[in-house]
Design an enzyme around this catalytic site. Structure first.
Site, PDB file in Angstrom:
ATOM      1  N   ASP A  40     -13.226   8.518  -4.934  1.00 38.45           N
ATOM      2  CA  ASP A  40     -13.338   7.796  -3.673  1.00 38.45           C
ATOM      3  C   ASP A  40     -14.572   6.898  -3.720  1.00 38.45           C
ATOM      4  OD1 ASP A  40     -11.881   8.481  -0.725  1.00 38.45           O
ATOM      5  OD2 ASP A  40     -13.758   7.354  -0.603  1.00 38.45           O
ATOM      6  N   ASP A  66     -14.954   2.586  -7.334  1.00 40.02           N
ATOM      7  CA  ASP A  66     -14.339   1.438  -6.688  1.00 40.02           C
ATOM      8  C   ASP A  66     -13.143   1.055  -7.557  1.00 40.02           C
ATOM      9  OD1 ASP A  66     -13.531  -1.079  -5.846  1.00 40.02           O
ATOM     10  OD2 ASP A  66     -15.559  -1.904  -5.708  1.00 40.02           O
ATOM     11  N   VAL A  67     -11.937   1.156  -7.006  1.00 42.17           N
ATOM     12  CA  VAL A  67     -10.739   0.921  -7.821  1.00 42.17           C
ATOM     13  C   VAL A  67     -10.653  -0.503  -8.352  1.00 42.17           C
ATOM     14  CG1 VAL A  67      -9.366   2.723  -6.718  1.00 42.17           C
ATOM     15  CG2 VAL A  67      -9.314   0.397  -5.789  1.00 42.17           C
ATOM     16  N   ASN A  93      -3.731   5.875  -4.534  1.00 46.10           N
ATOM     17  CA  ASN A  93      -3.619   6.057  -3.092  1.00 46.10           C
ATOM     18  C   ASN A  93      -4.596   5.191  -2.297  1.00 46.10           C
ATOM     19  OD1 ASN A  93      -3.139   7.768  -0.485  1.00 46.10           O
ATOM     20  ND2 ASN A  93      -5.323   7.974  -0.906  1.00 46.10           N
ATOM     21  N   TYR A 156      -2.272  -7.375   3.913  1.00 42.07           N
ATOM     22  CA  TYR A 156      -1.760  -6.027   3.662  1.00 42.07           C
ATOM     23  C   TYR A 156      -0.324  -6.090   3.158  1.00 42.07           C
ATOM     24  CZ  TYR A 156      -1.013  -1.013   4.369  1.00 42.07           C
ATOM     25  OH  TYR A 156      -0.738   0.324   4.183  1.00 42.07           O
ATOM     26  N   LYS A 160       1.066  -4.841  -0.514  1.00 44.28           N
ATOM     27  CA  LYS A 160       2.023  -3.738  -0.656  1.00 44.28           C
ATOM     28  C   LYS A 160       3.361  -4.194  -1.233  1.00 44.28           C
ATOM     29  CE  LYS A 160      -0.528  -0.263   0.654  1.00 44.28           C
ATOM     30  NZ  LYS A 160      -0.868   0.825  -0.296  1.00 44.28           N
ATOM     31  N   THR A 191      -3.399   9.682  10.197  1.00 41.80           N
ATOM     32  CA  THR A 191      -4.589   9.655   9.350  1.00 41.80           C
ATOM     33  C   THR A 191      -5.588   8.666   9.950  1.00 41.80           C
ATOM     34  OG1 THR A 191      -3.771   7.849   7.960  1.00 41.80           O
ATOM     35  CG2 THR A 191      -3.189  10.101   7.279  1.00 41.80           C
TER      36      THR A 191
END
Length: 242
Positions: A40, A66-67, A93, A156, A160, A191
């Site tokens: 994370d 950091d992805v 994720n 977004y 996606k 969430t």
């Protein structure tokens, strides 16, 4: 039971594992006997989840990552292999959103969303490929935002929809090498991702993230000869679905 039909002893790195769906995935995989690396951007959240799982008897460690940073992704993958001796799966994720009409969406915000939601999974797949054990698995967490669209979410949606294209392209490319790629399309969940930004949302129309985590477990426990390229998990009462 064949080896691929159980999670016992398998080493899995989960991005965005410090909260929400990521934490639910880490918990479910750990409960099934997997060794989990909680990755994370938020160091305290990653360590909190890993500590909670470890206190429950699971094999769990935390890594700050950091992805969208190639060096950090490489280091996290290597840390997983070094600590657990192997890498069996990665779960992409981590995700962010910027809610704004296109007139107000600046280039920096657009690139930040694409970097996390699309470049991140690309880097994870590219760098994990050579590190994954035989029969290794890449799981991409997508969204119903990849199947429909609403206003003020262009970055977004682009990320996606792009992730679904990436996921199916990788499925086609990597299956000949014995690697599996699955996309889990999640409907609305209770969430922080939604609740923190939309406090007036009707929570009865959302689902528990545990239910989506079950779908991740499902795709990861298919027999070696079978892969699930795509699965969708929707709340029964999700009102915006056609």
């Amino acid at each position: 039971m064949m080896e691929n039909e159980t999670l016992a002893g398998r080493a899995v790195l989960v991005t965005g594992g410090g909260s929400g769906l990521g934490a639910a995935i880490c918990g479910m995989l750990a409960a099934e006997g997997a060794s989990v690396m909680v990755a994370d951007l938020d160091e305290s959240r990653a360590h909190q989840v890993a500590r909670r799982l470890a206190e429950g008897g699971a094999a769990a460690r935390a890594v700050v990552m950091d992805v969208g940073d190639q060096a950090q992704v490489t280091a996290a993958l290597d840390a997983t292999v070094q600590h657990y001796g192997k890498l069996d799966a990665v779960v992409n994720n981590a995700g962010i959103d910027v809610t704004a009409p296109i007139d107000e969406l600046d280039v920096a915000a657009w690139e930040r969303v694409l970097r996390t939601n699309l470049t991140g999974p690309f880097l994870m797949a590219k760098l994990a490929k050579s590190r994954l054990a035989p029969g290794g698995h890449i799981v991409n967490i997508a969204s119903t935002a990849a199947r429909r669209a609403w206003p003020n979410a262009s970055a977004y949606h682009a990320s996606k929809w792009g992730l679904m294209g990436l996921s199916h392209a990788l499925h086609a490319e990597l299956r000949g090498m014995g690697l599996k790629v699955s996309a889990v399309i999640a409907g609305g969940m209770r969430t922080p991702f939604l609740l923190d930004r939309f406090p007036d949302i009707d929570t009865s129309c959302l689902q528990d993230p545990e239910n989506v985590a079950r779908a991740v477990r499902f795709v990861l426990t298919q027999p070696a000869e079978t892969v699930v390229p795509e699965v969708m998990v929707l709340p029964m009462k999700e009102t915006s679905w056609p």
